[in-house]
Structures are given as C-alpha cells and as structure tokens.
Enzyme design. Sequence first.
Site, PDB file in Angstrom:
ATOM      1  N   ARG A  38      50.496  28.717  38.316  1.00 13.93           N
ATOM      2  CA  ARG A  38      50.382  29.347  36.997  1.00 13.93           C
ATOM      3  C   ARG A  38      51.679  29.258  36.200  1.00 13.93           C
ATOM      4  O   ARG A  38      51.647  29.147  34.969  1.00 13.93           O
ATOM      5  CB  ARG A  38      49.951  30.808  37.161  1.00 13.93           C
ATOM      6  CG  ARG A  38      48.502  30.897  37.556  1.00 13.93           C
ATOM      7  CD  ARG A  38      48.059  32.303  37.865  1.00 13.93           C
ATOM      8  NE  ARG A  38      46.589  32.330  37.934  1.00 13.93           N
ATOM      9  CZ  ARG A  38      45.881  33.324  38.435  1.00 13.93           C
ATOM     10  NH1 ARG A  38      46.473  34.405  38.889  1.00 13.93           N
ATOM     11  NH2 ARG A  38      44.567  33.264  38.452  1.00 13.93           N
ATOM     12  N   LYS A 199      25.180  32.008  45.021  1.00 12.38           N
ATOM     13  CA  LYS A 199      24.030  32.776  44.534  1.00 12.38           C
ATOM     14  C   LYS A 199      23.644  32.472  43.100  1.00 12.38           C
ATOM     15  O   LYS A 199      24.492  32.303  42.231  1.00 12.38           O
ATOM     16  CB  LYS A 199      24.360  34.265  44.618  1.00 12.38           C
ATOM     17  CG  LYS A 199      24.414  34.790  46.035  1.00 12.38           C
ATOM     18  CD  LYS A 199      24.683  36.270  45.997  1.00 12.38           C
ATOM     19  CE  LYS A 199      24.561  36.879  47.386  1.00 12.38           C
ATOM     20  NZ  LYS A 199      24.860  38.311  47.338  1.00 12.38           N
ATOM     21  N   GLY A 357      36.861  29.270  41.159  1.00 11.43           N
ATOM     22  CA  GLY A 357      37.808  29.455  42.260  1.00 11.43           C
ATOM     23  C   GLY A 357      37.516  28.549  43.443  1.00 11.43           C
ATOM     24  O   GLY A 357      38.381  27.798  43.912  1.00 11.43           O
ATOM     25  N   GLY A 380      37.438  33.501  35.841  1.00 12.71           N
ATOM     26  CA  GLY A 380      36.495  34.272  35.023  1.00 12.71           C
ATOM     27  C   GLY A 380      36.332  33.730  33.612  1.00 12.71           C
ATOM     28  O   GLY A 380      35.221  33.669  33.089  1.00 12.71           O
TER      29      GLY A 380
END
Length: 399
Positions: A38, A199, A357, A380
């Site tokens: 980062r 999922k 991720g 996200g």
Amino acid sequence: MSSFRTLDDLGDVTGKVALVRVDLNLPMKDGSATDVTRVEAVKPTILELANKGAKVLLLAHFGRPKGQRYSTMSTSFVQGDVEEVLGKEIMFIPEVMGPVVEQSIDILSAGDIGLLDNVRFWPGEEANDREFAKGMAAHGDFYVNDAFSAAHRAHASTEGLAHHLPAYAGRAMEAELKALEAALGSPEQPVAAVVGGAKVSTKLDVLENLVGKVQHLIIGGGMANTFLAARGVDVGKSLCEHDLTDTANRIMDQADHAGCTVHLPYDVVVAKEFAANPPSMRVCNVHEVASDEMILDVGPQAVEALGDVLKTCSTLVWNGPMGAFETEPFDAATVALAKTAAALTQDGSLTSVAGGGDTVAALAHAGVKDDFTFVSTAGGAFLEWMEGKALPGVAALTA
Ligand code: ADP
Ligand code: MG
C-alpha cells in the site's frame, strides 16, 4: 465517467500545502508491517508532489479506533515503513488539525513530508462531519485522494474534503479509475466476467450488475454449485446455498434477456473429503456427482472451453477463484484460466482487470499478477464498483 482532475492539472505548488489521503492501513505483526504494497502504491504521488515543492501532509486511517484516541493505533507505527519505502525522512504530527498542525507546517520546508495521526481518532471522520472536514481543509491549499480502497466510504477524509478544497486524483487513484473504466465503464466488447469464490450470497449485486453489462458470465467456485443446483443438478455435499436457487434462476433469466451467456462448468473435480490430494478425488461430469462427494474445482474440459471463450473476448473482469485454490490440486482451474488470461493480455488481445482479496492471492499463486492489465488490491471498494455502485470518494472527485 465524468472526468476528474489529476496531478497534471496542478499549477505551481511550491510551498503549498497538499492534504493527501492515502491508504496506510498496513497489515502488522509484532509492531511492524508485514506488507508495504500500500505504501508502494502511493509512493509516486507523494514523491511527485514533494519533488514539485509542495509541503505534503499524509492523511490516513489505521485500524478501527471508532472515534477515540488509542495509542496502539497511531499512524506513528507505520512512520518507519513509510520512510523506508519513500527513501526519505518524514515528520510525524500527532493531530489532524489545530495549532500543532499549523506549527508543523511552518517547520516543514517545501518538498517535505508530514504524517498526520489516525484520522479515525476523531468521530467527525466516519460521520463525515462538515465542520471536521472544514477544520482539516483549513490547513491545506489543495486535496489529493490516492486511496481508492477507501473510496466506498463517505468519510471526511475520503469525501468531505473534496467539497472544501480543490480536489485531485493521485496517481494510484488515477490508474485504478482508468483501469476500471476500461473494464466495465466503456469497455471494448465482447466482455467476459469471471465470478467465482465461495458464496452467491456475497456476490448477488455483482452478478445482477454484470449480466446487464457483459456478453459472457463465467461462474465458478462454490457459487457455481448453487447455479448448478438451480438447474436441477445434484451437487452432493458441495458448498451450496440451496435457499438461493430461485435467485440463481432469476439471474440466469436476466442474463438470457440481456443477451449474456452464462457459462457453468460441465465437468468438475470432486472429492469425499476436503484435504490436499485426497485419495477419493476424481474428475466427473456435473451430472455424476455422488451424494457423498463435493465439488472443489472446475474440471479440465470446462477450463479449456472457458479459455476459448476468453480468446473471443477483448475485455475480462475477474473476481473470485474458480475453486478451493488454497488446497492443492484444487487450484488447477484457477491457475490454468489465469494463465490463459495473462497470455492473451501479453499478446495484446485482452484487457484484463481483476480484484478481490482471494483473487489477488490466487493470481499471485498462479504467478501472473503482473501479467494482467490491472489487478486491484482495493477489496471492498473494488467489489462495490463491480456491483455498479457509485463510490462516494470517486463521485466527489468527478463532481
Ligand atoms: P474474493 O476474496 O476474491 O472476492 P471470495 O472471498 O468470494 O473471493 O472467495 C474465495 C474463497 O472461495 C476461497 O477461500 C476458496 O477456497 C473458496 N472456494 C472456491 N471454490 C470453492 C468450492 N468449490 N468449494 C468451497 N469453497 C470454494
Ligand atoms: Mg475473500
């Protein structure tokens, strides 16, 4: 996408104060960072501004202090890592506004860098409080947002500041927005989307957004099981959300109407137990899964066919692994398809953008992370963008 201003649009910034939102929320172990990706991502922006003579004030969050000052969550913990990556000393400033910041700015020379403390120590940050944003803005001449990973949050430092200062996208933000625009904003068609992972329930909005935008929707991973079950396939003991089969059918109908082809695997890798190289492992047609078996990866024939689909496409957007890639050999489909996508990208026939991720980890595992056009580490924010949502931090820059 409406346009946004970049560092190219800055005039002379000598001696001016740049408030720069960056992502310094580094993974830590025993007091030091385990991964400085980062910091490396925002290095070009920071050094460009410093080299142009600005006084650069870095603004970031670190952990989740929820509006309180915790000494363990001070950004001073990452000061050393930032200095190491930048190759430059920086000044730690234990506030985000007020006299301490004012005095520090006076001490800094043109081209120097200061690191403000964890902006989430103050409740005004997450509340996106107008007065709080104004208080920070009072110290700066302009605002640069280089933290795409925080752009899905409408916080004072990610959104509010853009309303009080001239606002610019930093270089990392600029690269991210350009890549995402090329992948789903105004992509070269045909477009393929690979959606995998565990999922369906975590990616419903992603699927619904994609069916209206892409020509090929490739579904893999655990979520493929739910779609197969919806089509009447007995998926045995596989991870499957049986309560979502109606939803899966609705998504397939929507795809039909939109002219989007949904690709489900027709051969799969199954096993009776979930372990590395289990003796019960075998490859079979999806209609031959036994009641005590679970699907852990997409099969080799399907992978080859999916590779052929990618060869016909100009753009690929990818989120979610095709199988339980952390456990060998259930990484095979993910690795093979990733290698095909990487090769097509290197040949110049495919623009490939991936994020998520586990997806980033899977592409790194396949050794192709650097061969994609762009791999987003934003987590996200990347997913919300795949859901077709407007990200407040981006909207504020493009207003
Ligand atoms: P991302 O983080 O890239 O968005 P997800 O978190 O949605 O991806 O999904 C990743 C997880 O899905 C991985 O841990 C992987 O093991 C799991 N997974 C993929 N395929 C299967 C499968 N067939 N059965 C069980 N788990 C699976
Ligand atoms: Mg994940």
